[in-house]
Write a protein that holds these residues in place. Structure first.
Motif, mmCIF file in Angstrom:
data_model
loop_
_atom_site.group_PDB
_atom_site.id
_atom_site.type_symbol
_atom_site.label_atom_id
_atom_site.label_comp_id
_atom_site.label_asym_id
_atom_site.label_seq_id
_atom_site.Cartn_x
_atom_site.Cartn_y
_atom_site.Cartn_z
ATOM 1 N N LEU A 38 -9.687 -10.473 2.986
ATOM 2 C CA LEU A 38 -9.116 -11.063 1.775
ATOM 3 C C LEU A 38 -8.533 -10.010 0.837
ATOM 4 C CD1 LEU A 38 -11.641 -13.941 0.922
ATOM 5 C CD2 LEU A 38 -9.593 -13.979 2.370
ATOM 6 N N HIS A 39 -8.884 -8.754 1.065
ATOM 7 C CA HIS A 39 -8.300 -7.672 0.258
ATOM 8 C C HIS A 39 -6.855 -7.382 0.674
ATOM 9 C CE1 HIS A 39 -9.661 -5.776 3.953
ATOM 10 N NE2 HIS A 39 -8.868 -4.747 3.690
ATOM 11 N N TYR A 40 -6.512 -7.733 1.905
ATOM 12 C CA TYR A 40 -5.137 -7.530 2.395
ATOM 13 C C TYR A 40 -4.873 -8.580 3.469
ATOM 14 C CZ TYR A 40 -0.900 -5.029 3.897
ATOM 15 O OH TYR A 40 0.402 -4.676 4.204
ATOM 16 N N THR A 41 -4.524 -9.774 3.027
ATOM 17 C CA THR A 41 -4.386 -10.914 3.922
ATOM 18 C C THR A 41 -3.069 -10.862 4.696
ATOM 19 O OG1 THR A 41 -3.287 -12.247 2.236
ATOM 20 C CG2 THR A 41 -5.711 -12.329 2.297
ATOM 21 N N ASP A 42 -2.933 -11.778 5.648
ATOM 22 C CA ASP A 42 -1.655 -11.889 6.361
ATOM 23 C C ASP A 42 -0.535 -12.263 5.397
ATOM 24 O OD1 ASP A 42 -2.899 -11.231 8.716
ATOM 25 O OD2 ASP A 42 -3.078 -13.283 9.452
#
Length: 203
Positions: A38-42
């Motif tokens: 969730l810190h760097y999602t798609d």
């Protein structure tokens, strides 16, 4: 046009392929379920890698990096197909699934059920590895059984000629083929270059 990007498995480059198609079609993007990262999602990746893309919010954002049914259970959530509605847009929409067709959303619903519910054609991402022919043909068979249109077959990376040939003989003439070369890095520069050089062919 609306298109659901799925794959023959996990970690085969669906997000990179989605970014290239988003850039090529100047499309919107939607990831219905995000499990983990969730810190760097798609969605974050698509925003970083493409030009001014409108990304619709995920329906479910789950903490655990696992199958959606497991991630949801860890948060005492149960995912239902009725949770999902296609975003309203007049633009082309690229929808990216999680993993392959039989990834469970709950104990009795799977990613292929979501594609069927949304009533959008599919694009199947294939990557070369030992067993990819088996996984690809099973995926194509599953889509046919559900009467889900296979709009595109995407060869992601380099393939032996024999592998590509036998897979290609299993699709119908309505399915278009996209070949995406290996890219050096997943970044905006390489995504943009690849999108500009993209070719779509038929059998």
């Amino acid at each position: 046009m609306k298109l659901f990007i799925t794959g023959i498995g996990t970690e085969i480059g669906k997000t990179v392929c989605s970014a290239i198609l988003v850039q090529y079609f100047k499309a919107d993007y939607w990831k219905p379920v995000q499990s983990g990262d969730l810190h760097y999602t798609d969605t974050n990746k698509i925003e970083t890698w493409t030009d001014n893309t409108f990304c619709h919010p995920e329906t479910h954002r789950l903490q655990l990096a696992a199958s959606p049914h497991q991630s949801a259970r860890a948060e005492n959530i149960e995912i239902h197909l009725d949770d999902f509605q296609l975003p309203e847009t007049e633009n082309t929409l690229i929808v990216e699934g999680a993993g392959g067709l039989m990834v469970p959303l709950s104990d009795n619903t799977f990613m292929i059920d979501l594609i069927e519910k949304l009533k959008v054609p599919a694009a199947l991402v294939v990557r070369n590895y030992l067993g990819c022919i088996n996984h690809t043909l099973l995926s194509i068979m599953a889509l046919k059984q559900r009467n889900i249109s296979l709009e595109y077959l995407i060869f992601n990376g380099n393939f032996p000629e024999d592998t590509e040939r036998v897979i290609s003989t299993f699709i119908t003439k309505e399915t278009k083929i996209i070949k995406i070369p290996e890219i050096e890095r997943s970044d905006k520069e390489h995504i943009t270059i690849t999108a500009k050089q993209l070719t779509i062919t038929k059998l």
